[in-house]
Design an enzyme around this catalytic site. Sequence first.
Site, mmCIF file in Angstrom:
data_model
loop_
_atom_site.group_PDB
_atom_site.id
_atom_site.type_symbol
_atom_site.label_atom_id
_atom_site.label_comp_id
_atom_site.label_asym_id
_atom_site.label_seq_id
_atom_site.Cartn_x
_atom_site.Cartn_y
_atom_site.Cartn_z
ATOM 1 N N GLY A 182 -8.301 9.390 -0.213
ATOM 2 C CA GLY A 182 -7.830 8.325 -1.418
ATOM 3 C C GLY A 182 -7.008 9.058 -2.217
ATOM 4 N N GLY A 184 -4.473 8.177 -3.777
ATOM 5 C CA GLY A 184 -4.302 7.354 -5.028
ATOM 6 C C GLY A 184 -5.135 7.344 -6.050
ATOM 7 N N ASP A 185 -6.453 7.741 -5.833
ATOM 8 C CA ASP A 185 -7.461 7.976 -6.685
ATOM 9 C C ASP A 185 -7.730 9.228 -7.224
ATOM 10 O OD1 ASP A 185 -8.874 5.173 -7.224
ATOM 11 O OD2 ASP A 185 -9.316 5.331 -4.998
ATOM 12 N N THR A 186 -7.766 10.380 -6.393
ATOM 13 C CA THR A 186 -8.040 11.713 -6.516
ATOM 14 C C THR A 186 -6.954 12.415 -7.366
ATOM 15 O OG1 THR A 186 -7.452 12.455 -4.314
ATOM 16 C CG2 THR A 186 -9.874 12.143 -4.716
#
Length: 412
Positions: A182, A184-186
């Site tokens: 992920g 796009g989050d981290t």
Amino acid sequence: MERKMELTKQPGALSGLRVVDLTQMLAGPFCTQILADHGADVVKIETLKGDGTRPIGPFRDDDTLRDFGGYFQSVNRNKRSIAVDLKTAHGCAVVRKLIDGADIVVENFRSGVMERLGLSFERLKETNPRLVYGAVRGFGDPRSGESPYADWPAYDVVAQAMGGMMGITGPDRNTPVKIGPGIGDTIPALMLCIGILAAVHRARESGEGQFVDVAMTDCILAVCERIVYQTSYTGVVPAPEGNRHPLYCPFGLFRASDGYVSIACVHDEFWRKLATVIGRPELIEDEAFATNEARVQNAQLVVTTIEAFTSTRTKEELAQCIGGRVPFGPVYTAAEIFNDPHYEVRDMLVTVEQPGSASPVQIAGVPIKMSATPGRVRHRAPMLGEHTDEILLGAGYAARDIETMRETGAVR
């Protein structure tokens, strides 16, 4: 080893910082976990039902408690948990009091939620002018420029898509592919962490906090930086190119007999070494191979030539003959990572307790190594409301007041 154990007992570099964590899912919790890893006291504010990732597995087969699974364990270690109902006046008052005594507050609600709760940055700084307020949202906060998508909900896959990463990832120009983890989050979490720490440094000098705004999409675009300059300089829109690189060759993945390996020859000197290793020294002087520019123009020929060597050998055999001579690495499975001595000696596989299970579990360790104030995994992720009494007593509430709030459902 004795010296290493001694260092891990030292307080982290962020010891003394107080963080109120109003985040959930991945981006926000990953950011606050980094702060916690390096010594900050992170108080995780959860609803009475808990962070939405608590019921997400995997779970150990013998875990009858099921307070949290692997997802929550992986991004909430080193934190304390208090369960609060923000829909109640008492609950909001508790959070406001905790923030008044904090250095940092972090949230990843949709824009406007904190305002409706009476917990906007503008309200909070009235009583805590040194407060650093960090927010991560899909398309940022209107304070920094109101995106036409400001009200859109977003997750990792949305950020990867709109930030440009999927547009250059995939087997061919017509098949964009999502990156596995992920990011796009981290990646936004890392950017937010940097911004928060920069703002804390400034607040210590000036006495004034500030609002730190991170958009998930912006952060993905930032790490895809070459698509911007490539388009600007050439007018050509980059597209997926499989396991190759548009500017370097060889640079990507090559088939082995039991999987794949990565090889990267950015400089011609590396190419000369590789050509020798694969038994093709004549290619050093060949016009089709001699320079990086020529190899980029003849990329398929280069790949075919290299794979004629790599495809008949195992990843381990290739590591023995190529590793250390040119930039090289086998494509690991998780099982291979668990068996590689690199990750053991670097403390990147850390054992922690799993409540409800008779045996511990392993999670990824702290990648930032510091000689004097090392970060570390001090304890597992918290159970829901595990530290409610401890946190409230520390904030000055009397035991009877805590019990009253618990009876009325303001806290758990």
